[in-house]
Write a protein that holds these residues in place. Structure first.
Motif, PDB file in Angstrom:
ATOM      1  N   ILE A   1      83.115  36.834  73.153  1.00 29.27           N
ATOM      2  CA  ILE A   1      81.983  37.515  72.526  1.00 29.27           C
ATOM      3  C   ILE A   1      81.046  36.466  71.958  1.00 29.27           C
ATOM      4  O   ILE A   1      81.457  35.335  71.668  1.00 29.27           O
ATOM      5  CB  ILE A   1      82.423  38.496  71.420  1.00 29.27           C
ATOM      6  CG1 ILE A   1      83.098  37.735  70.270  1.00 29.27           C
ATOM      7  CG2 ILE A   1      83.328  39.565  71.970  1.00 29.27           C
ATOM      8  CD1 ILE A   1      83.265  38.583  69.031  1.00 29.27           C
ATOM      9  N   SER A   2      79.781  36.840  71.803  1.00 27.49           N
ATOM     10  CA  SER A   2      78.768  35.930  71.279  1.00 27.49           C
ATOM     11  C   SER A   2      78.209  36.476  69.980  1.00 27.49           C
ATOM     12  O   SER A   2      78.098  37.693  69.792  1.00 27.49           O
ATOM     13  CB  SER A   2      77.635  35.746  72.289  1.00 27.49           C
ATOM     14  OG  SER A   2      78.125  35.198  73.492  1.00 27.49           O
ATOM     15  N   GLY A   3      77.862  35.579  69.072  1.00 24.97           N
ATOM     16  CA  GLY A   3      77.251  35.978  67.815  1.00 24.97           C
ATOM     17  C   GLY A   3      76.302  34.895  67.326  1.00 24.97           C
ATOM     18  O   GLY A   3      76.511  33.712  67.607  1.00 24.97           O
ATOM     19  N   THR A   4      75.271  35.297  66.612  1.00 23.33           N
ATOM     20  CA  THR A   4      74.278  34.366  66.075  1.00 23.33           C
ATOM     21  C   THR A   4      74.268  34.457  64.561  1.00 23.33           C
ATOM     22  O   THR A   4      74.208  35.561  63.995  1.00 23.33           O
ATOM     23  CB  THR A   4      72.879  34.679  66.623  1.00 23.33           C
ATOM     24  OG1 THR A   4      72.903  34.588  68.055  1.00 23.33           O
ATOM     25  CG2 THR A   4      71.849  33.711  66.065  1.00 23.33           C
ATOM     26  N   THR A   5      74.361  33.310  63.906  1.00 21.27           N
ATOM     27  CA  THR A   5      74.323  33.297  62.446  1.00 21.27           C
ATOM     28  C   THR A   5      72.970  33.747  61.936  1.00 21.27           C
ATOM     29  O   THR A   5      71.959  33.684  62.638  1.00 21.27           O
ATOM     30  CB  THR A   5      74.612  31.884  61.912  1.00 21.27           C
ATOM     31  OG1 THR A   5      73.759  30.953  62.594  1.00 21.27           O
ATOM     32  CG2 THR A   5      76.062  31.491  62.135  1.00 21.27           C
ATOM     33  N   ASN A   6      72.955  34.204  60.680  1.00 23.44           N
ATOM     34  CA  ASN A   6      71.714  34.651  60.068  1.00 23.44           C
ATOM     35  C   ASN A   6      70.784  33.468  59.809  1.00 23.44           C
ATOM     36  O   ASN A   6      71.209  32.306  59.806  1.00 23.44           O
ATOM     37  CB  ASN A   6      72.001  35.367  58.745  1.00 23.44           C
ATOM     38  CG  ASN A   6      72.810  36.628  58.939  1.00 23.44           C
ATOM     39  OD1 ASN A   6      72.829  37.208  60.026  1.00 23.44           O
ATOM     40  ND2 ASN A   6      73.497  37.053  57.890  1.00 23.44           N
ATOM     41  N   ALA A   7      69.522  33.780  59.579  1.00 24.41           N
ATOM     42  CA  ALA A   7      68.548  32.736  59.249  1.00 24.41           C
ATOM     43  C   ALA A   7      68.889  32.124  57.900  1.00 24.41           C
ATOM     44  O   ALA A   7      69.538  32.735  57.054  1.00 24.41           O
ATOM     45  CB  ALA A   7      67.142  33.325  59.226  1.00 24.41           C
ATOM     46  N   ARG A   8      68.432  30.891  57.714  1.00 22.86           N
ATOM     47  CA  ARG A   8      68.673  30.188  56.444  1.00 22.86           C
ATOM     48  C   ARG A   8      68.023  30.947  55.297  1.00 22.86           C
ATOM     49  O   ARG A   8      66.916  31.467  55.403  1.00 22.86           O
ATOM     50  CB  ARG A   8      68.061  28.785  56.520  1.00 22.86           C
ATOM     51  CG  ARG A   8      68.395  27.916  55.314  1.00 22.86           C
ATOM     52  CD  ARG A   8      67.566  26.651  55.323  1.00 22.86           C
ATOM     53  NE  ARG A   8      67.776  25.865  56.511  1.00 22.86           N
ATOM     54  CZ  ARG A   8      68.737  24.945  56.636  1.00 22.86           C
ATOM     55  NH1 ARG A   8      69.572  24.745  55.645  1.00 22.86           N
ATOM     56  NH2 ARG A   8      68.846  24.258  57.752  1.00 22.86           N
ATOM     57  N   THR A   9      68.742  31.012  54.189  1.00 14.71           N
ATOM     58  CA  THR A   9      68.195  31.669  53.010  1.00 14.71           C
ATOM     59  C   THR A   9      67.104  30.808  52.377  1.00 14.71           C
ATOM     60  O   THR A   9      67.022  29.615  52.626  1.00 14.71           O
ATOM     61  CB  THR A   9      69.299  31.922  51.975  1.00 14.71           C
ATOM     62  OG1 THR A   9      69.933  30.675  51.686  1.00 14.71           O
ATOM     63  CG2 THR A   9      70.327  32.889  52.509  1.00 14.71           C
ATOM     64  N   VAL A  10      66.292  31.420  51.560  1.00 16.33           N
ATOM     65  CA  VAL A  10      65.209  30.693  50.892  1.00 16.33           C
ATOM     66  C   VAL A  10      65.803  29.615  50.002  1.00 16.33           C
ATOM     67  O   VAL A  10      66.770  29.838  49.285  1.00 16.33           O
ATOM     68  CB  VAL A  10      64.352  31.666  50.047  1.00 16.33           C
ATOM     69  CG1 VAL A  10      63.266  30.922  49.306  1.00 16.33           C
ATOM     70  CG2 VAL A  10      63.787  32.740  50.950  1.00 16.33           C
ATOM     71  N   SER A  11      65.191  28.430  50.020  1.00 15.06           N
ATOM     72  CA  SER A  11      65.798  27.279  49.376  1.00 15.06           C
ATOM     73  C   SER A  11      65.941  27.423  47.871  1.00 15.06           C
ATOM     74  O   SER A  11      66.757  26.769  47.256  1.00 15.06           O
ATOM     75  CB  SER A  11      64.972  26.025  49.673  1.00 15.06           C
ATOM     76  OG  SER A  11      63.665  26.176  49.153  1.00 15.06           O
ATOM     77  N   SER A  12      65.166  28.304  47.254  1.00  9.59           N
ATOM     78  CA  SER A  12      65.255  28.420  45.794  1.00  9.59           C
ATOM     79  C   SER A  12      66.410  29.307  45.352  1.00  9.59           C
ATOM     80  O   SER A  12      66.699  29.400  44.151  1.00  9.59           O
ATOM     81  CB  SER A  12      63.942  28.970  45.247  1.00  9.59           C
ATOM     82  OG  SER A  12      63.705  30.260  45.781  1.00  9.59           O
ATOM     83  N   THR A  13      67.033  30.014  46.286  1.00  4.38           N
ATOM     84  CA  THR A  13      68.158  30.873  45.922  1.00  4.38           C
ATOM     85  C   THR A  13      69.459  30.076  45.909  1.00  4.38           C
ATOM     86  O   THR A  13      69.545  28.987  46.458  1.00  4.38           O
ATOM     87  CB  THR A  13      68.297  32.038  46.927  1.00  4.38           C
ATOM     88  OG1 THR A  13      68.584  31.495  48.222  1.00  4.38           O
ATOM     89  CG2 THR A  13      67.042  32.862  46.983  1.00  4.38           C
ATOM     90  N   ASN A  14      70.476  30.648  45.274  1.00  7.62           N
ATOM     91  CA  ASN A  14      71.775  30.000  45.252  1.00  7.62           C
ATOM     92  C   ASN A  14      72.452  30.112  46.604  1.00  7.62           C
ATOM     93  O   ASN A  14      72.550  31.195  47.178  1.00  7.62           O
ATOM     94  CB  ASN A  14      72.667  30.625  44.181  1.00  7.62           C
ATOM     95  CG  ASN A  14      72.364  30.089  42.809  1.00  7.62           C
ATOM     96  OD1 ASN A  14      71.586  29.150  42.657  1.00  7.62           O
ATOM     97  ND2 ASN A  14      72.975  30.690  41.794  1.00  7.62           N
ATOM     98  N   CYS A  15      72.901  28.990  47.122  1.00  6.97           N
ATOM     99  CA  CYS A  15      73.682  28.997  48.359  1.00  6.97           C
ATOM    100  C   CYS A  15      75.102  29.477  48.094  1.00  6.97           C
ATOM    101  O   CYS A  15      75.696  30.173  48.899  1.00  6.97           O
ATOM    102  CB  CYS A  15      73.748  27.588  48.950  1.00  6.97           C
ATOM    103  SG  CYS A  15      72.356  27.204  50.016  1.00  6.97           S
TER     104      CYS A  15
END
Length: 594
Positions: free
Chosen positions: A358-372
């Motif tokens: 199966i194939s999957g794509t990770t989500n886009a990077r979160t905004v840099s000012s938010t907590n990772c």
């Protein structure tokens, strides 16, 4: 091969080591009846010599007479059967004592943890299951049961491992000795649950012991130990130790004298001729995604004996092995596609065909000012006052805390680290600033934790008896990051809570120190600095200019003629906590502001 050859040579002698008629009352029995008969035999004649007596016993029972044959302590956690041992212990003089690393000293390890029977006699001093082992490795093993490790969080110098279990039926943390000593461990535990079968209902299980005389072990642990007993036959070293233990204590381990007793009592763990592979994993699917992780689930495979583990592959490479029907693969790149398949395995080593991919794509990077990352420590392992390696996963991050306990609190649950560290798995969104709450527990002195990103120190976190929240700004490292909070003290116990860091989407600049040549003639001391004053050791005469840079290359302060008047220090303006470079003409020195 070495142990199999020894077994063939010594098989005829193994039964001959016991006195004539020692096991007569067990002849012809099997199952629970055989276990009860053996319990009676090895209880009679048992002389409790006391806990301190073990130190004396080890001078005859735990001496290496079969590998190097050099009179050193025979330690199952450091012995390398086919190579030089990483260190050696001298009987008596190398007793623990305190330890911080492997090789410091040897102590008395209860293969069945003494906490399970409240340190009561005669169990607490029974030589037949208490081995002389390296103090550090014994401490890492802690009270965990024995089993097959998937991903190791600790590995001793001879290859013994601590990590997550991939033994069928148990998913907690386990300890796995090297192959040479797997049978040794199994036969010591078989001795324990046989000798003390009438007491088992009063003991704690420790996720290994049963609560009744028969079978006396939890099913998953019994299956592991039966397999180890069959795979690793009795060695000459075990026979020598069994004879010495009998001379010291007056009773024997029947499973060393006759290893077939185990299968006669509990049955074989699996047919030796098992060649049937598990069925192919079905319905593999993606259950969750983040910007740096993908979670998978699937239906359980079946097998004629039993599925023991599942191997998870990403883009054709093995990523992890689990015993459950789900897994999370972390440390991935945002907005990136990945392919996955799963293979089922049984205890005999048979593997199924690959599942559908199966194939999957990770989500886009979160905004840099938010907590990772936001770790509240509410999902840490169950409350425990013992110090051991603790692992858990929360929101796609797997945490490993070494020499840690889980019973202390700050805002609520907290992880408490003694002579160890707290380390994250890889997070792909970088790190801007880091915030954490710390508190010194019990006794000790105020000091600081060292914060490292990808192995490089980026700052320090002070701690005291007052719960304090600290932020390190301007770390600013992009890409995959592994964050470690390290306790340099070997005795201070530091509770850690509410750890978070912000993402960093900018381009991290190469540290300017990499392009400059450090000079051994100049040194900043003390380092980290405090009170905004830098003391420099060495010949500072003639230095014309001092420039302070942050790790992104920005000039923070420039001072002409910094060492006038025979000064050896520089007073600087307010700098936030972090790592900086001091440039003295053409010489660069790194320092930390705490």
């Amino acid at each position: 091969m070495k142990k199999i050859i020894l077994f063939l040579v010594w098989a005829g002698a193994a039964n001959a080591q016991a006195p004539t008629g020692y096991y007569t009352s067990a002849n012809g029995l099997s199952g629970a009846a055989l276990k009860t008969a053996l319990s009676s035999i090895i209880t009679n004649g048992h002389q409790d010599k006391g806990y301190n007596g073990l130190w004396t016993a080890y001078k005859t029972t735990d001496i290496d007479k079969t590998y190097e044959n050099d009179g050193s302590i025979m330690d199952i956690y450091s012995e390398k059967p086919t190579a030089a041992d990483p260190y050696k212990f001298t009987p008596g003089t190398s007793q623990c004592g305190t330890y911080s690393v492997e090789g410091n000293c040897y102590n008395r390890e209860h293969i069945v943890p003494q906490s399970l029977f409240n340190q009561a006699s005669p169990m607490v001093s029974d030589i037949n299951f208490i081995r002389a082992t390296d103090g550090k490795v014994n401490g890492m093993r802690s009270n965990y049961p024995f089993g097959k490790v998937g991903t190791a969080s600790f590995t001793s110098k001879n290859g013994s491992k601590l990590g997550n279990s991939i033994s069928s039926g148990y998913s907690g943390v386990v300890f796995e000795p090297i192959d040479e000593f797997k049978g040794d461990v199994a036969r010591m535990i078989f001795y324990f649950v046989t000798r003390y079968q009438s007491k088992l209902s009063t003991f704690s299980s420790g996720d290994m012991l049963g609560s009744s005389a028969f079978p006396g072990l939890q099913t998953w642990e019994l299956n592991v130990l039966l397999a180890w007993n069959n795979q690793d036959p009795v060695s000459q070293a075990e026979i020598v130790r069994n004879n010495a233990s009998y001379a010291y204590q007056g009773n024997r381990n029947p499973f060393i004298d006759n290893s077939s007793y185990a299968n006669q009592i509990w049955g074989s763990q699996q047919p030796a001729s098992d060649t049937q592979a598990p069925t192919t994993v079905a319905n593999l699917s993606i259950s969750a995604k983040t910007s740096n992780s993908i979670s998978l689930v699937w239906n359980a495979a079946t097998d004629n004996v039993g599925v023991s583990s599942y191997a998870v592959y990403m883009n054709g490479s093995l990523q992890t092995t689990v015993s459950s029907t789900s897994a999370t693969i972390s440390g991935l790149t945002p907005s990136t596609g990945y392919n996955f398949y799963v293979v089922a395995k049984d205890a005999a080593g048979n593997s199924s065909s690959n599942s559908s991919t199966i194939s999957g794509t990770t989500n886009a990077r979160t905004v840099s000012s938010t907590n990772c990352v936001n770790e509240t420590f509410e999902t840490i392992p169950a409350s425990s006052a013992s110090y051991a390696t603790r692992t858990w996963t929360n929101s796609g991050i797997t945490w490993t805390a070494t020499d840690a306990r889980t019973d202390q609190t700050i805002s609520n649950k907290a992880i408490t680290v003694r002579d160890g560290s707290l380390t994250s798995s890889s997070s792909s969104n970088g790190i801007g600033s880091l915030t954490v709450t710390t508190q010194l527990k019990f006794s000790g002195s105020n000091s600081s934790l060292t914060v490292k990103v990808n192995g490089t120190t980026v700052g320090t976190i002070p701690y005291s008896t007052t719960a304090t929240t600290t932020t390190i700004n301007n770390i600013n490292i992009s890409g995959n990051v592994v964050v470690t909070l390290e306790n340099p003290s070997s005795s201070n116990r530091i509770a850690i809570d509410d750890l978070s860091w912000t993402c960093y989407s900018g381009t991290a600049k190469q540290s300017i120190s990499a392009a400059l040549t450090d000079s051994k003639s100049l040194q900043i001391s003390p380092n980290p600095i405090s009170h905004q004053e830098i003391f420099v050791k060495g010949n500072t005469e003639g230095i014309k200019k001092a420039v302070i840079y942050n790790l992104q290359g920005k000039v923070m302060e420039s001072i002409d003629q910094p060492f006038t008047g025979n000064r050896n220090s520089i007073r600087i303006k307010n700098l936030e906590q972090g790592v900086y470079i001091l440039m003295l003409d053409t010489t660069s020195l790194k320092f930390i502001v705490k």
